[in-house]
Motif scaffolding. Sequence first.
Motif, mmCIF file in Angstrom:
data_model
loop_
_atom_site.group_PDB
_atom_site.id
_atom_site.type_symbol
_atom_site.label_atom_id
_atom_site.label_comp_id
_atom_site.label_asym_id
_atom_site.label_seq_id
_atom_site.Cartn_x
_atom_site.Cartn_y
_atom_site.Cartn_z
ATOM 1 N N LYS A 439 0.815 -1.225 0.000
ATOM 2 C CA LYS A 439 0.000 0.000 0.000
ATOM 3 C C LYS A 439 0.847 1.272 0.000
ATOM 4 O O LYS A 439 0.535 2.247 -0.658
ATOM 5 N N GLY A 468 7.960 5.827 3.405
ATOM 6 C CA GLY A 468 8.675 5.981 4.672
ATOM 7 C C GLY A 468 7.817 6.655 5.741
ATOM 8 O O GLY A 468 6.706 7.133 5.470
ATOM 9 N N ILE A 477 2.637 4.789 15.250
ATOM 10 C CA ILE A 477 1.941 3.984 14.233
ATOM 11 C C ILE A 477 1.350 2.695 14.804
ATOM 12 O O ILE A 477 0.477 2.100 14.202
ATOM 13 N N TYR A 482 -4.440 5.076 14.575
ATOM 14 C CA TYR A 482 -3.474 6.086 14.118
ATOM 15 C C TYR A 482 -3.205 5.924 12.631
ATOM 16 O O TYR A 482 -2.856 4.849 12.147
ATOM 17 N N ARG A 483 -3.381 7.028 11.908
ATOM 18 C CA ARG A 483 -3.021 7.051 10.491
ATOM 19 C C ARG A 483 -2.161 8.279 10.279
ATOM 20 O O ARG A 483 -2.449 9.343 10.797
ATOM 21 N N SER A 484 -1.103 8.125 9.514
ATOM 22 C CA SER A 484 -0.173 9.238 9.332
ATOM 23 C C SER A 484 -0.872 10.406 8.639
ATOM 24 O O SER A 484 -1.680 10.205 7.727
ATOM 25 N N GLY A 494 -7.774 2.571 4.739
ATOM 26 C CA GLY A 494 -7.339 1.926 5.987
ATOM 27 C C GLY A 494 -8.016 2.561 7.177
ATOM 28 O O GLY A 494 -8.522 3.676 7.095
ATOM 29 N N LEU A 495 -8.041 1.797 8.300
ATOM 30 C CA LEU A 495 -8.668 2.306 9.527
ATOM 31 C C LEU A 495 -7.633 2.658 10.587
ATOM 32 O O LEU A 495 -7.967 3.174 11.627
ATOM 33 N N GLY A 496 -6.384 2.313 10.307
ATOM 34 C CA GLY A 496 -5.345 2.557 11.326
ATOM 35 C C GLY A 496 -5.402 1.515 12.426
ATOM 36 O O GLY A 496 -5.081 1.807 13.580
ATOM 37 N N LEU A 497 -5.821 0.282 12.080
ATOM 38 C CA LEU A 497 -5.932 -0.757 13.122
ATOM 39 C C LEU A 497 -4.954 -1.903 12.915
ATOM 40 O O LEU A 497 -4.633 -2.638 13.855
ATOM 41 N N GLY A 498 -4.452 -2.044 11.659
ATOM 42 C CA GLY A 498 -3.603 -3.200 11.312
ATOM 43 C C GLY A 498 -2.390 -3.336 12.221
ATOM 44 O O GLY A 498 -2.162 -4.394 12.823
ATOM 45 N N SER A 523 10.700 1.603 4.384
ATOM 46 C CA SER A 523 10.561 1.201 5.786
ATOM 47 C C SER A 523 10.936 -0.256 5.957
ATOM 48 O O SER A 523 10.896 -1.045 5.000
HETATM 49 P P1 ADP Z 1 -3.725 1.579 7.995
HETATM 50 O O1 ADP Z 1 -2.733 1.057 7.047
HETATM 51 O O2 ADP Z 1 -5.037 0.899 7.905
HETATM 52 O O3 ADP Z 1 -3.818 3.046 8.012
HETATM 53 P P2 ADP Z 1 -1.977 0.497 9.984
HETATM 54 O O4 ADP Z 1 -2.183 0.328 11.456
HETATM 55 O O5 ADP Z 1 -1.634 -0.731 9.243
HETATM 56 O O6 ADP Z 1 -3.246 1.215 9.466
HETATM 57 O O7 ADP Z 1 -0.835 1.570 9.809
HETATM 58 C C1 ADP Z 1 -0.856 2.756 10.551
HETATM 59 C C2 ADP Z 1 -0.144 3.861 9.803
HETATM 60 O O8 ADP Z 1 1.233 3.539 9.737
HETATM 61 C C3 ADP Z 1 -0.542 4.025 8.376
HETATM 62 O O9 ADP Z 1 -1.657 4.896 8.276
HETATM 63 C C4 ADP Z 1 0.693 4.591 7.716
HETATM 64 O O10 ADP Z 1 0.735 5.984 7.930
HETATM 65 C C5 ADP Z 1 1.820 3.996 8.514
HETATM 66 N N1 ADP Z 1 2.426 2.818 7.838
HETATM 67 C C6 ADP Z 1 2.198 1.511 8.099
HETATM 68 N N2 ADP Z 1 2.967 0.729 7.321
HETATM 69 C C7 ADP Z 1 3.689 1.559 6.524
HETATM 70 C C8 ADP Z 1 4.705 1.364 5.535
HETATM 71 N N3 ADP Z 1 5.080 0.147 5.145
HETATM 72 N N4 ADP Z 1 5.253 2.466 4.973
HETATM 73 C C9 ADP Z 1 4.882 3.727 5.374
HETATM 74 N N5 ADP Z 1 3.934 3.970 6.289
HETATM 75 C C10 ADP Z 1 3.359 2.897 6.880
#
Ligand code: ADP
Length: 534
Positions: A439, A468, A477, A482-484, A494-498, A523
């Motif tokens: 993603k 990154g 994260i 939390y979503r960036s 995304g929901l920021g839960l993974g 990353s």
């Molecule tokens: P989601 O992907 O559903 O937003 P995640 O909990 O999986 O939720 O990730 C949280 C946040 O971490 C993401 O919104 C993204 O900003 C950041 N993130 C996660 N994985 C990556 C990655 N491989 N590269 C860059 N940012 C990442």
Amino acid sequence: MEIFRFLEVPGIMSSQIRQFDWSKTSLGGINLWPVSFRSQVFIMLNHPFPMMLLKGKDLHILYNDAYIPFLGSQEQENPCLGQKSMEFYSSNWDQYKTIIHEVLKTGKSFKAEHIQWPDPEGGINDESYFTFTYSPIMNDEEKIDGIIITLIETSTYIESLKKIKDQEIKINLAMEASGIGFFELIIGNNEINEFIFSDSFLNLIPLKTNPNYEDIVKIIHPEDFPLGLNAFEEALSTGIFYYTPRIITGGRIRYIQVKGKIVPSDSGFPYVLLGTVRDITDKKVQDDKLNHSHKLLNKSLVEQVRLQKEKEEFLQVASHELRTPLTSIKGYGQLVEELVRERILEDEALMLQKLNERISHLHSLVENLFDVSKIHSQKMDFTNTVFDLVSLLERKVEDLRFITYEHKIIEEYLFKASLLADPDRISQVINNLLTNAVKYSLKGTEILVRSLEYPGHIAVEIHDQGVGIPPHELHKIFDHFYRSPNPSNPMIRGLGLGLYLSSKIIQKQGGKIWAESKVGKGSKFVFILPTIQL
Ligand code: ADP
């Protein structure tokens, strides 16, 4: 030469008296001196303190060795021994006359305490202080016929008094500077005998210059007065007095703090209450403000906890209610898609495939929400079995290749190991990390999946060459929802839960998870899990 036993005293003055021609004076020659006079001279000559006798009708002067330094510089050329007082002290006779006549007339002693030495030329430091006594002496007929003068130096006493006064001034200044007032209550038979206080006390409690105890009582806030009586009762048993009343001065209410100690006398009464007074109005106002904000904060925390609880309850109910029908819809959808494909209805099959993909996505979102609610209610369960992690990784990469053709996925398994864990939950973590790598990176970039040995553990690394994560976001994260705020993020679903769920699963399975990243370069997500020996 005739020997006079009363003049056989060591020192200068005994021989001077012997040599002096007294026959020319009204006292007459020594051989005529009566016994009373002789014994007066004997006492004087033997005395360590400065003494002078003024004897006879002309008040002739006699003195001992200790008196010599007080007679001044002219004593060398013009000794005063044997002279008439009035002649010798002619320049300041008026000064002495009244005292001398009074003593001679009344027969009562005169005393002048702590007098600074009057004659600076007298060879005595003019900073010296003395107590003088003028006492009458009698002749053999018991008639007053002279005066004996004694001097006692009190300079050290005066010096100490001055020092005490200085200290008192300093203590007062210090008290004033520190805003502390001092008081002393002398109590006898349950009533105040005396009330003493420092100047700084009056600065704190502005009253008339000489207030008494009742004046102080009047300005205490009526509601706080009984507390003072209680504090006093307590002080009688504990010895410590502590009281923080409000006082009303100039139409203003102020808070003061009174701290004291009871110092009993040997007999119990009277005793003294020694204490200090401090204005604590500012502190009190600040404390009240602080208390108020604490209360507000507490209230908002309670409110937050309540809202959080409501949110969690909603999440639990909603995800549970959505999950059951969605699972059936997903099953029916896949079935219908297969049936349509069998009948070679390609267009319809494609539409159904898209429909099923959306349903799958919706299903995984609801599953995630359901998992979060289970974590919050501590009900996430694990079915642990022994399995080979690298085989699981290979399968998951294989699945990913079905979904994305655009990324180059490289596998590098440098270490293989078996785990005792829940393979479904670990799959969930691997899925999350792999789909994130896809993603958050551009098509055509590489994704590296590695396994490595880590002491007692196996480590899995997933590298991407994507957008990154800035350093200040790295620790956030793994928080839920939390979503960036990265501008490209809203485009990515995304929901920021993974990551939140992944970190909880890895923790529960005894491992650790973390991320390293460089903005614009990519990353690396790493998790480690404990291995088992087969
Ligand atoms: P989601 O992907 O559903 O937003 P995640 O909990 O999986 O939720 O990730 C949280 C946040 O971490 C993401 O919104 C993204 O900003 C950041 N993130 C996660 N994985 C990556 C990655 N491989 N590269 C860059 N940012 C990442």
